[in-house]
Each structure stands twice: as structure tokens, then as C-alpha cells.
Design a protein around this motif. Structure first.
Motif, PDB file in Angstrom:
ATOM      1  N   MET A   1       0.964  -1.082  -0.117  1.00 46.50           N
ATOM      2  CA  MET A   1       0.297  -0.096   0.397  1.00 46.50           C
ATOM      3  C   MET A   1       0.758   1.270  -0.127  1.00 46.50           C
ATOM      4  O   MET A   1       1.561   1.192   0.530  1.00 46.50           O
ATOM      5  CB  MET A   1      -1.079   0.050   1.403  1.00 46.50           C
ATOM      6  N   ARG A   2       0.817   2.156  -0.607  1.00 48.33           N
ATOM      7  CA  ARG A   2       0.908   3.766  -0.305  1.00 48.33           C
ATOM      8  C   ARG A   2       0.697   4.679  -0.205  1.00 48.33           C
ATOM      9  O   ARG A   2      -0.153   4.757  -0.259  1.00 48.33           O
ATOM     10  CB  ARG A   2       1.535   3.724  -2.068  1.00 48.33           C
ATOM     11  N   VAL A   3       1.442   5.015   1.231  1.00 44.60           N
ATOM     12  CA  VAL A   3       0.312   6.643   2.192  1.00 44.60           C
ATOM     13  C   VAL A   3       1.418   7.492   1.602  1.00 44.60           C
ATOM     14  O   VAL A   3       2.794   8.065   1.889  1.00 44.60           O
ATOM     15  CB  VAL A   3       0.905   5.590   3.126  1.00 44.60           C
ATOM     16  N   LEU A   4       0.703   8.657   1.236  1.00 47.77           N
ATOM     17  CA  LEU A   4       1.123  10.010   0.904  1.00 47.77           C
ATOM     18  C   LEU A   4       0.771  10.257   2.818  1.00 47.77           C
ATOM     19  O   LEU A   4       0.162  10.678   3.312  1.00 47.77           O
ATOM     20  CB  LEU A   4       0.633  10.592   0.056  1.00 47.77           C
ATOM     21  N   ILE A   5       2.194  10.909   3.141  1.00 50.28           N
ATOM     22  CA  ILE A   5       1.544  11.597   4.502  1.00 50.28           C
ATOM     23  C   ILE A   5       2.316  12.991   4.566  1.00 50.28           C
ATOM     24  O   ILE A   5       3.323  13.174   4.198  1.00 50.28           O
ATOM     25  CB  ILE A   5       3.007  10.755   5.951  1.00 50.28           C
ATOM     26  N   PRO A  32       4.961  -2.391   8.322  1.00 52.00           N
ATOM     27  CA  PRO A  32       6.361  -2.224   8.014  1.00 52.00           C
ATOM     28  C   PRO A  32       6.430  -1.739   5.791  1.00 52.00           C
ATOM     29  O   PRO A  32       7.478  -2.150   5.155  1.00 52.00           O
ATOM     30  CB  PRO A  32       7.410  -3.354   8.322  1.00 52.00           C
ATOM     31  N   GLY A  33       5.958  -2.883   5.319  1.00 54.31           N
ATOM     32  CA  GLY A  33       5.687  -3.357   4.318  1.00 54.31           C
ATOM     33  C   GLY A  33       4.398  -2.049   2.991  1.00 54.31           C
ATOM     34  O   GLY A  33       5.374  -2.117   1.916  1.00 54.31           O
ATOM     35  N   ASP A  34       4.579  -1.121   3.509  1.00 52.66           N
ATOM     36  CA  ASP A  34       4.013   0.278   3.122  1.00 52.66           C
ATOM     37  C   ASP A  34       4.747   0.835   2.493  1.00 52.66           C
ATOM     38  O   ASP A  34       5.871   1.014   3.051  1.00 52.66           O
ATOM     39  CB  ASP A  34       2.460   0.635   3.830  1.00 52.66           C
ATOM     40  N   GLU A  35       4.517   1.196   1.411  1.00 57.48           N
ATOM     41  CA  GLU A  35       5.266   2.302   0.585  1.00 57.48           C
ATOM     42  C   GLU A  35       4.541   3.360   1.306  1.00 57.48           C
ATOM     43  O   GLU A  35       3.716   4.650   1.038  1.00 57.48           O
ATOM     44  CB  GLU A  35       5.751   2.223  -0.250  1.00 57.48           C
ATOM     45  N   LEU A  36       6.198   4.735   1.684  1.00 56.14           N
ATOM     46  CA  LEU A  36       5.659   5.701   2.719  1.00 56.14           C
ATOM     47  C   LEU A  36       6.052   6.493   1.837  1.00 56.14           C
ATOM     48  O   LEU A  36       7.089   6.845   1.246  1.00 56.14           O
ATOM     49  CB  LEU A  36       5.919   6.400   4.749  1.00 56.14           C
ATOM     50  N   ARG A 270      -0.654   9.165  -7.358  1.00 52.35           N
ATOM     51  CA  ARG A 270       0.828   7.569  -7.076  1.00 52.35           C
ATOM     52  C   ARG A 270       0.430   7.121  -6.478  1.00 52.35           C
ATOM     53  O   ARG A 270       0.737   5.786  -5.395  1.00 52.35           O
ATOM     54  CB  ARG A 270       2.135   8.017  -7.031  1.00 52.35           C
ATOM     55  N   SER A 271      -0.559   7.641  -4.339  1.00 51.27           N
ATOM     56  CA  SER A 271      -0.474   7.010  -3.919  1.00 51.27           C
ATOM     57  C   SER A 271      -1.956   6.566  -3.824  1.00 51.27           C
ATOM     58  O   SER A 271      -2.949   6.399  -4.364  1.00 51.27           O
ATOM     59  CB  SER A 271      -0.281   8.388  -2.402  1.00 51.27           C
ATOM     60  N   ALA A 348       3.294   8.695  16.783  1.00 54.79           N
ATOM     61  CA  ALA A 348       4.151   7.778  16.619  1.00 54.79           C
ATOM     62  C   ALA A 348       3.093   6.975  17.189  1.00 54.79           C
ATOM     63  O   ALA A 348       3.068   5.894  15.828  1.00 54.79           O
ATOM     64  CB  ALA A 348       5.454   7.873  17.052  1.00 54.79           C
ATOM     65  N   ASP A 349       2.494   7.285  17.940  1.00 53.76           N
ATOM     66  CA  ASP A 349       1.896   5.572  18.638  1.00 53.76           C
ATOM     67  C   ASP A 349       0.387   6.035  18.747  1.00 53.76           C
ATOM     68  O   ASP A 349      -0.582   5.172  17.247  1.00 53.76           O
ATOM     69  CB  ASP A 349       1.658   5.931  20.406  1.00 53.76           C
ATOM     70  N   LEU A 350       0.036   7.174  17.957  1.00 52.83           N
ATOM     71  CA  LEU A 350      -1.021   7.225  16.741  1.00 52.83           C
ATOM     72  C   LEU A 350      -1.209   6.487  15.950  1.00 52.83           C
ATOM     73  O   LEU A 350      -2.256   6.231  15.677  1.00 52.83           O
ATOM     74  CB  LEU A 350      -1.706   9.093  17.347  1.00 52.83           C
ATOM     75  N   ALA A 351      -0.326   7.301  15.136  1.00 57.58           N
ATOM     76  CA  ALA A 351      -0.177   6.154  13.867  1.00 57.58           C
ATOM     77  C   ALA A 351      -0.050   4.790  13.627  1.00 57.58           C
ATOM     78  O   ALA A 351      -0.743   4.834  12.286  1.00 57.58           O
ATOM     79  CB  ALA A 351       0.815   6.979  13.167  1.00 57.58           C
ATOM     80  N   GLN A 352       0.344   4.192  15.127  1.00 57.90           N
ATOM     81  CA  GLN A 352       0.076   2.447  14.618  1.00 57.90           C
ATOM     82  C   GLN A 352      -1.404   2.016  14.409  1.00 57.90           C
ATOM     83  O   GLN A 352      -1.307   1.592  13.743  1.00 57.90           O
ATOM     84  CB  GLN A 352       1.305   2.328  15.364  1.00 57.90           C
ATOM     85  N   ARG A 353      -1.693   2.404  15.850  1.00 55.51           N
ATOM     86  CA  ARG A 353      -3.106   2.268  15.794  1.00 55.51           C
ATOM     87  C   ARG A 353      -3.306   2.658  15.043  1.00 55.51           C
ATOM     88  O   ARG A 353      -4.854   1.884  14.375  1.00 55.51           O
ATOM     89  CB  ARG A 353      -3.462   3.483  16.914  1.00 55.51           C
ATOM     90  N   VAL A 354      -3.691   4.256  13.898  1.00 57.06           N
ATOM     91  CA  VAL A 354      -4.835   4.210  12.906  1.00 57.06           C
ATOM     92  C   VAL A 354      -4.367   3.401  11.720  1.00 57.06           C
ATOM     93  O   VAL A 354      -5.126   2.597  10.808  1.00 57.06           O
ATOM     94  CB  VAL A 354      -4.451   6.025  12.286  1.00 57.06           C
ATOM     95  N   ALA A 355      -2.789   2.628  12.044  1.00 58.90           N
ATOM     96  CA  ALA A 355      -2.769   1.859  10.619  1.00 58.90           C
ATOM     97  C   ALA A 355      -3.466   0.447  10.700  1.00 58.90           C
ATOM     98  O   ALA A 355      -3.884   0.325   9.769  1.00 58.90           O
ATOM     99  CB  ALA A 355      -0.569   1.581  10.342  1.00 58.90           C
ATOM    100  N   ARG A 356      -3.856   0.734  11.981  1.00 49.81           N
ATOM    101  CA  ARG A 356      -4.120  -0.815  11.591  1.00 49.81           C
ATOM    102  C   ARG A 356      -6.243  -1.006  11.474  1.00 49.81           C
ATOM    103  O   ARG A 356      -6.790  -1.705  10.730  1.00 49.81           O
ATOM    104  CB  ARG A 356      -4.519  -0.766  13.756  1.00 49.81           C
ATOM    105  N   THR A 357      -6.492   0.234  10.887  1.00 54.80           N
ATOM    106  CA  THR A 357      -7.898   0.362  10.542  1.00 54.80           C
ATOM    107  C   THR A 357      -7.655   0.537   8.499  1.00 54.80           C
ATOM    108  O   THR A 357      -8.460  -0.228   7.797  1.00 54.80           O
ATOM    109  CB  THR A 357      -8.744   1.925  10.907  1.00 54.80           C
ATOM    110  N   TRP A 358      -6.219   1.957   8.969  1.00 59.40           N
ATOM    111  CA  TRP A 358      -6.502   1.635   6.905  1.00 59.40           C
ATOM    112  C   TRP A 358      -5.544   1.155   6.526  1.00 59.40           C
ATOM    113  O   TRP A 358      -5.671   0.934   4.547  1.00 59.40           O
ATOM    114  CB  TRP A 358      -5.915   3.344   7.275  1.00 59.40           C
ATOM    115  N   SER A 359      -4.412   0.165   6.569  1.00 57.54           N
ATOM    116  CA  SER A 359      -3.217  -0.270   6.148  1.00 57.54           C
ATOM    117  C   SER A 359      -3.890  -1.722   5.956  1.00 57.54           C
ATOM    118  O   SER A 359      -4.410  -2.151   6.456  1.00 57.54           O
ATOM    119  CB  SER A 359      -2.296  -0.534   6.581  1.00 57.54           C
ATOM    120  N   ARG A 360      -3.826  -2.088   4.429  1.00 54.54           N
ATOM    121  CA  ARG A 360      -3.734  -3.018   4.116  1.00 54.54           C
ATOM    122  C   ARG A 360      -4.184  -4.696   4.272  1.00 54.54           C
ATOM    123  O   ARG A 360      -3.671  -5.815   4.096  1.00 54.54           O
ATOM    124  CB  ARG A 360      -3.780  -3.401   2.120  1.00 54.54           C
TER     125      ARG A 360
END
Length: 360
Positions: A1-5, A32-36, A270-271, A348-360
Motif C-alpha cells: 500500500m502506498r501512503v502519502l503523509i 512495515p511493507g507499506d510504501e510511505l 500515486r498513493s 507515532a503511537d497514534l499513527a500505529q493505531r490508525v494504520a491498523r484500520t487503514w493499512s491493507r
């Protein structure tokens, strides 16, 4: 998954660069496999020059200018070819006002513009926002050579009896130079929705003083260019926007300028997901702020956009009106004390939690 931050600064705690790094760190813990793709953003306020330097490269030159109460303060000019970028908050920021706001001057911003011109710039872009001055840009004009029958560089209080202002020397000094006001607000200089009424209290101007201070700026506008004082953006940065406009500047929303500089639209396309953020996500975010601008770019690219913020102060309906699918609060997750004490770690902790919902 490609994520634009693409976050803004978290005012008082993290720069935009630090916020992007923290979000990326937390996201990688879960995915860890997402492309940021990190694209720190700014809207013309604090961090404007840093973000543009990171995106465009160029040469930074250190200068010293006068602060709001005369003390010398450090600032920088970013040169990219024959275009220079400066940040009003570096010379007149709220954090630099250590006395009466009614005597705080924007003269240092004019000195920054002069430094850019003296270095050979043919275009000078001035980032507006985060200032503690409310002098209608009179100090900036004085630094460039403007004269008057009142003192222009001693704050709004010195404008109480102004009747005549001569801008000819300032205009001559900038002959052949293109000015751009990068503004994150579209208010006029004076009146019910002007600079003093809208932002004066957060700059320390007492509520009972608002009408009189606004009257001083009305007199200043009458002595210079009353019509221009009504233009959108004239009230930006306590009226520095007005000073630039009367010198012939064009106005461009800061978020649009930065988005173009970092090729945000192409990167969003591209994201798969766009993540933005700021310190306080509220309905004022619609007024040229980073999350609204980033969400607009994401929408054009048909990509979902979410926001991570110190505080989320809008409901789901307002959130979607701003183009944000979901918003997540740092304070809600870790509490206000930790959010301020260890902001990067908490984000960073918040982003980790959000990634559980949004990352594939």
C-alpha cells in the motif's frame, strides 16, 4: 500500500518535518511493507521556509533583523534561482512579542524583504502567518523607505494620528521586483471581520482595546489605500498582507504554493491513501489551512484522506465537509499531558493505531 503523509506543524510541539517523521515511524510499526511518501506541508506560517527548502533545495542565507520590540532576531532567506522565500513569523512571530502588542512592529519583515532583494532576488515570496504584530504592516513599509506624519515602526499605537503616508520611496526600492503574499487567511485589514477583531485577542490585545486599535488601522488605511484594505488577505499577519498588497504584491494561498512546490497532486495520484494533520483540527481549518488544502488535492486525485491531530474539534459531518474521511485525536488517545510532554512518541503511537484500520 502506498501512503502519502502530508501534515502541517503541530503548533508548539512539532515541526511539519518532525510530525511527518513521527507518523511514518508509527505507521511502519504496524505496516512495515507499506510504501510511505513524506511531504511535510505549510500554509505560509511558521515552518514555511523549512518545508520549501526540503522540497526545492536552494541556498539558505542567515540574516539578523529587528524583532517586534527592536531586539535583534535571527532569520533566514531561502534563494532558489532568482526567487527568494521569507517567513514573517521569523521576524515578527507571536513568540517574539515580549512587551505591549500595541507597540509591536513588523519592521523586521521589511528588513527580511530587503535582505532578499539585496541578495539579487527578482521575486520575493513572503509567508504570512503566526505573527504577533498588528500594525497593518506599517513597520514593513518603514523598513522599505515609506515615510509619514506619524512613526510607522512603533506598532499600531503610533498610528493614532496618522494623516499622510508616502510610499514612493518603498515602491522605488522594489522597482523590478515581484512580490507574492503567501497567505493562509482571507480577511480584510479592518472592521468586524478584520485583523484586530479576528486575531487581536490571541496576540494579547485586550477585548476592551479592540475597537480603538482597529480605529488606528482604519486611519492608517485611509492615509494609504482604503480600497486595498478591504481586499481578501489584507488582514493576514496583522496587516502585513495589506502592506504587501499596497506595494503591488499578488496574493496566493500559502497551501497552494507549497502544494505546487512539493508536487502534491502528482504524489497523491500515486498513493492509495493520504494522511494529513495539524495541532488542532477544527472548522477554521477550512480557511486555507493545510488539512483542508491537502484533502482537496486528495479529492481531485480520487484518494481518501484522513487526519491525525492534537485535538479534533469537529464532528463527522463537519469533518466530511472539509474533505476528511476520519480524524483521530492525539489527546483522546494518550491524554493532554503526554501529548505535550512527548509529542513525537505519542503521534507515532497514534499513527500505529490508525494504520491498523487503514493499512491493507
Amino acid at each position: 500500500m502506498r501512503v502519502l503523509i502530508a501534515p502541517d506543524k503541530f503548533a508548539g510541539t512539532l515541526t511539519a518535518v518532525q510530525a511527518a517523521d513521527a507518523i511514518a515511524e508509527g505507521w511502519r510499526r504496524h505496516a512495515p511493507g507499506d510504501e510511505l511518501d513524506l511531504a511535510p506541508m505549510a500554509d505560509g506560517g511558521p515552518g514555511f521556509v523549512d518545508v520549501l527548502h526540503a522540497a526545492l533545495g536552494g541556498e539558505l542565507s542567515a540574516v539578523t533583523v529587528g524583532g517586534p520590540h527592536g531586539a535583534s532576531v535571527p532569520a533566514v532567506v531561502l534563494r532558489v534561482g532568482d526567487t527568494a522565500y521569507v517567513e514573517s513569523a521569523q521576524a515578527a512571530g507571536l513568540h517574539l512579542v515580549d512587551g505591549d502588542p500595541e507597540t509591536a512592529t513588523s519592521r523586521g519583515v521589511g528588513e527580511l524583504v530587503l535582505a532578499a532583494v539585496d541578495a539579487g532576488a527578482r521575486t520575493v515570496v513572503v509567508g504570512l502567518g503566526g505573527t504577533g504584530t498588528n500594525d497593518g504592516g506599517a513597520g514593513l513599509l518603514a523598513a522599505l523607505g515609506a515615510t509619514a506624519d506619524a512613526v510607522l515602526d512603533a506598532g499600531p499605537a503610533a498610528l493614532s494620528g496618522v494623516g499622510d503616508v508616502d510610499l514612493s520611496a518603498a515602491r522605488e526600492r522594489l522597482a523590478g521586483v515581484t512580490l507574492v503574499a503567501a497567505s493562509d487567511v482571507d480577511i480584510p485589514l479592518t472592521g468586524l471581520f478584520g485583523a484586530t477583531k479576528t486575531f487581536g485577542p490571541q496576540k494579547g490585545i485586550a477585548e476592551e482595546r479592540i475597537a480603538e486599535v482597529d480605529g488606528w488601522l482604519e486611519a492608517f488605511a485611509t492615509a494609504t489605500d482604503r480600497r486595498t484594505s478591504l481586499d481578501k488577505g489584507a488582514g493576514a499577519a496583522g496587516g502585513i498582507g495589506y502592506a504587501l498588497l499596497v506595494l503591488g504584491a499578488s496574493r496566493e494561498p500559502g497551501i497552494d504554493l507549497v502544494a505546487a512546490a512539493v508536487s502534491l497532486a502528482e504524489r497523491a495520484g500515486r498513493s492509495d491513501l493520504v494522511v494529513t494533520g495539524e495541532g488542532a483540527f477544527d472548522f477554521s481549518s477550512r480557511a486555507g489551512k493545510v488539512p483542508y488544502g491537502v484533502a482537496g488535492v486528495a479529492s481531485e486525485a480520487l484518494r481518501p484522506c484522513i487526519a491525525l491531530a492534537g485535538q479534533v474539534l469537529v464532528g463527522s459531518r463537519e469533518m466530511r465537509a472539509l474533505g476528511i474521511e476520519s480524524a483521530y485525536s492525539l489527546v483522546e488517545l494518550v491524554g493532554e499531558e503526554r501529548a505535550y510532554a512527548a509529542p513525537a512518541e505519542a503521534l507515532a503511537d497514534l499513527a500505529q493505531r490508525v494504520a491498523r484500520t487503514w493499512s491493507r
